[in-house]
Design an enzyme around this catalytic site. Sequence first.
Site, PDB file in Angstrom:
ATOM      1  N   CYS A   1      26.357  -1.354  12.917  1.00  0.00           N
ATOM      2  CA  CYS A   1      25.973  -0.005  13.364  1.00  0.00           C
ATOM      3  C   CYS A   1      27.088   0.604  14.210  1.00  0.00           C
ATOM      4  O   CYS A   1      27.446   1.773  14.042  1.00  0.00           O
ATOM      5  CB  CYS A   1      24.671  -0.044  14.142  1.00  0.00           C
ATOM      6  SG  CYS A   1      24.207   1.529  14.905  1.00  0.00           S
TER       7      CYS A   1
ATOM      8  N   CYS B   1      24.282  -0.198  20.815  1.00  0.00           N
ATOM      9  CA  CYS B   1      23.424  -0.891  19.844  1.00  0.00           C
ATOM     10  C   CYS B   1      23.887  -2.343  19.688  1.00  0.00           C
ATOM     11  O   CYS B   1      25.088  -2.630  19.705  1.00  0.00           O
ATOM     12  CB  CYS B   1      23.493  -0.169  18.501  1.00  0.00           C
ATOM     13  SG  CYS B   1      22.482  -0.939  17.223  1.00  0.00           S
TER      14      CYS B   1
ATOM     15  N   CYS C   1      18.974   0.348  17.130  1.00  0.00           N
ATOM     16  CA  CYS C   1      19.436   1.185  18.257  1.00  0.00           C
ATOM     17  C   CYS C   1      18.378   1.306  19.347  1.00  0.00           C
ATOM     18  O   CYS C   1      18.698   1.374  20.527  1.00  0.00           O
ATOM     19  CB  CYS C   1      19.814   2.576  17.754  1.00  0.00           C
ATOM     20  SG  CYS C   1      21.456   2.661  17.004  1.00  0.00           S
TER      21      CYS C   1
ATOM     22  N   GLY D   1       0.796  -1.226   0.000  1.00  0.00           N
ATOM     23  CA  GLY D   1       0.000   0.000   0.000  1.00  0.00           C
ATOM     24  C   GLY D   1       0.826   1.273   0.000  1.00  0.00           C
ATOM     25  O   GLY D   1       0.406   2.285  -0.554  1.00  0.00           O
TER      26      GLY D   1
ATOM     27  N   CYS E   1      -7.515  -9.638  10.474  1.00  0.00           N
ATOM     28  CA  CYS E   1      -6.652  -8.884   9.579  1.00  0.00           C
ATOM     29  C   CYS E   1      -6.566  -7.457  10.046  1.00  0.00           C
ATOM     30  O   CYS E   1      -7.451  -6.932  10.715  1.00  0.00           O
ATOM     31  CB  CYS E   1      -7.131  -8.952   8.140  1.00  0.00           C
ATOM     32  SG  CYS E   1      -8.545  -7.926   7.778  1.00  0.00           S
TER      33      CYS E   1
ATOM     34  N   CYS F   1      20.057   3.628  14.193  1.00  0.00           N
ATOM     35  CA  CYS F   1      19.673   2.607  13.225  1.00  0.00           C
ATOM     36  C   CYS F   1      18.425   1.913  13.790  1.00  0.00           C
ATOM     37  O   CYS F   1      17.979   2.220  14.896  1.00  0.00           O
ATOM     38  CB  CYS F   1      20.816   1.629  12.947  1.00  0.00           C
ATOM     39  SG  CYS F   1      20.892   0.176  14.016  1.00  0.00           S
TER      40      CYS F   1
END
Lengths: 385, 385
Positions: free
Chosen positions: A270, A265, A191, A41, A212, A188
Site C-alpha cells: 500500500c 499503513c 489503512c 449471499g 449463527c 486500502c
Amino acid sequence: MSGEVVDSNPYSRLMALKRMGIVNNYEDIRKFSVAIVGIGGVGSVAAEMLTRCGIGRLLLYDYDTVELANMNRLFFKPDQAGMTKTDAAVQTLAEINPDVILESYTQNITTVDGFKKFTDSLTRDIKGNSTGGKSGVDLVLSCVDNYEARMVVNQACNELRQTWMESGVSEDAVSGHIQLLIPGETACFACAPPLVVASGVDEKTLKREGVCAASLPTTMGIVAGLLVQNTLKYLLQFGLVSRYLGYSALKDFFPTMEMRPNPQCSNTACLECQHEYEANKPERDAAAKLKAEADAEEASRAAEVPLHTENEWNISLVDDDDDVAVFSGFTEESSAGTKDLPAGLLRELPEADLLDKAEMLENDYVQSGGDLDELQKQLEALNAL
Amino acid sequence: MSGEVVDSNPYSRLMALKRMGIVNNYEDIRKFSVAIVGIGGVGSVAAEMLTRCGIGRLLLYDYDTVELANMNRLFFKPDQAGMTKTDAAVQTLAEINPDVILESYTQNITTVDGFKKFTDSLTRDIKGNSTGGKSGVDLVLSCVDNYEARMVVNQACNELRQTWMESGVSEDAVSGHIQLLIPGETACFACAPPLVVASGVDEKTLKREGVCAASLPTTMGIVAGLLVQNTLKYLLQFGLVSRYLGYSALKDFFPTMEMRPNPQCSNTACLECQHEYEANKPERDAAAKLKAEADAEEASRAAEVPLHTENEWNISLVDDDDDVAVFSGFTEESSAGTKDLPAGLLRELPEADLLDKAEMLENDYVQSGGDLDELQKQLEALNAL
C-alpha cells in the site's frame, strides 16, 4: 451484442441504455473481466446480475459447499445442496447466459498455496494468456464474510495495483456497505483496519459453536445490487462511482464517505502504491488539464449545432408567454380547445384569461355609460363560454 | 419453523434474527398472505425473497409470458421462455420452498372481469374460505409497469381498506421507488396522480413500435429488495417502515417523503376511507395513550431487573476511570500488559503515564538539588522503557 427490439433478444433492454442516453458504450461490457471472491449471499447474486448484463468474463472463487441453511438467500436451489458453490454457480450461470466466459476456482485464497493460485489466475487475460505479472482483470469484487479473506484480497490487489470493491453485511442482517478501493488513491483495507484485525486476534475464536449469524435475502440482494450498480458505473463510465455507500435497513439510511490512504499503513505494498500515486501527480494534472480543454472545445462545438438534430418524438418548445399548446402533436386538432381540461378534472378557480375578460367587460360597462341590457347580454355571453 | 443451528435447516439464519434482537416473532411470518401484482423484473424477485423468507402464502397476478428479452433481469430462465410468468414463477418458487402456499392468477386485472376476479381472490383467507367481502391478505405489492394497472390496484385496495405498497422503476433504468399506501391515512395513488393519469391520455399511445424501455437487474433487484425489506418491517413490526423511499442510481441518492391524503381526491372510495380515518381519531388516540402507559410501565419494570440476565459472551462493564482491561476474558493473562499494543501497531505519542513519569523525574531532579549524574541515570531508565 444486438440492440434489436424483439422479444427474442436478451440484450434489447440493456442496449436501450444507449438510446436513453445513460451509457455511450454498453457493448463494451463484453470486453471486461470481473473476479468475484466469495460466492455466498452477496457474491452469487452479484455474479448472476453481471451474467445477465452480458459481462465478458467472470472468475469465481470459493471453497465452500451449498447447504440448505443457505436457502434463505437468493440464487442457490435446494437440489444443489452438497455441490461446491463454484460448481453450482457455474451450472446456473451458464444456463442463464452461455455468452459469458466462466472460470471457477474452488480454493481457499487464505492459504499460502491458495494465495499463489489466486494471484496467478488474476494475471491471465480474457484469452487465458499470462499478462506478465500485471493484472488481467478489470475489477475484483470481494464478497467474503471474514476479515482474513478481505486482507488477502487487499494484499493481492495492492501488489497487482488492481482496483477492487469490498462489500459486507452485518451479523444481524440489517445493515451492509460497499466500498471502492483504488491502490494508492483511496484507503486500502489495512489503512484503517477493524479492531479485530488490528489486534491480531484470530476472528475464528470469536465465533461459538451453535451460534449463527442472521441473514436476509433482502439485505444481501440490495448490497449485491449496489455493488454491481457501482461496478457498471465504474466499468462503463457513467454516473457517480461511490467510494463508500452504507445501508442501514432499520431506518433506510444510506451513509456515504471517503477514506484517504493512511501514510502509516502497515501494508508495504500500500505504501508503495501511495508513493507511486504521489509521483504520478504531474502526469494526472496534465491529463486532467488536457481533458478540461477537450471538454471546453466539445462544449463550444456543441453550442453551434442544435441540441437534438433528430426529433423522433416530434417535440417542439414554445415560449411560456405564447398562448398555444405545448405539445405540437395536439395543436392541430385542439388549437381551439387548449384550455379544455381532460374529462374528470374540474378547475377550482376561473382561468386568468376569463378574469381578464370579466375585467374588460366591466370596463365596457363603464364606457357604455351603464346600459344594463347591454351588460346582461355580455354576462350571458361570458357564462356561455 | 425451527431455529436449530444446523446446515440442514433452511430457517436457521432467519430465526437468528430473534437471537440478534432484531425481530421478536419471526415465526409469525408463516401466518401472513401477500399478494404480488405483476411478476416482472421487480415482482418476481420480490416473490423469491418472500418465498425464501418462509412467507405463509403468496398470491401471484400476471397475464404476460416469459420472453428472452426478460433475461437481463433476475429470476426467469431462458428455458422458461413462452411459459406464462405466473406458471414459471410457481415452478421456480415451489422448488425453492415447498412450505409456501402459492396461488397463481393468470389474468389481466384491468378488465371488468379481471377486476372482479382480482377482488374475489383478495377476499379469501389462507385456507381459501371467503372472508365476507373483507380483505383476506395482509399486504398487496404492486410491481406493475403501467399506470392503468396501478389505478386498478389502488381502486381494489381503497374498496377493501387494504394497505398496499407500490413500486416502480424509471424507463431509463437508473431510478426507482417504493411507497406505502394506507387507505385514508396516506395519499392514495389517485390523490396526486401522474400527469398522464390526470390528463386521461391512454398511456399506450405514448409507446411506439420498435422503441423499448431500458432495464437493469441491479436497479430492479435493489427496488425489489427495498420493497420486501419494507414488507418484512411492516408485517413483523420492526424498524421504521418507510412511507416513500426513492433510489437514484447515478448519484446513489435515496430521497424520502410523506404524502397525506388529498381531501379533493377524485377516488370516491379514498374519500370514504379518509372520512373513516378521521372518525376513528378518538379511538386511535385512546389506543395510543394506552400503549404509552403500557410502555412506561414496562420500562419501569425493566429498570428493576438486570438488562441481560444471561451473559453468554461473558462480557463485563468497567468504569472508564478504571485502569484495567475492558474485556474481562483478557484480564487474567495480561493484566500486567494492558498497555502493550498488538504486533504491528506503534504509538505515535508517548502514553500519558510515561509523561507523568517524566514529570515526576523532573520533580525529583528539582528536589535532589540538581545532581546531573542522578538525572542521567533517571533519563536512561526512562529511555529503557
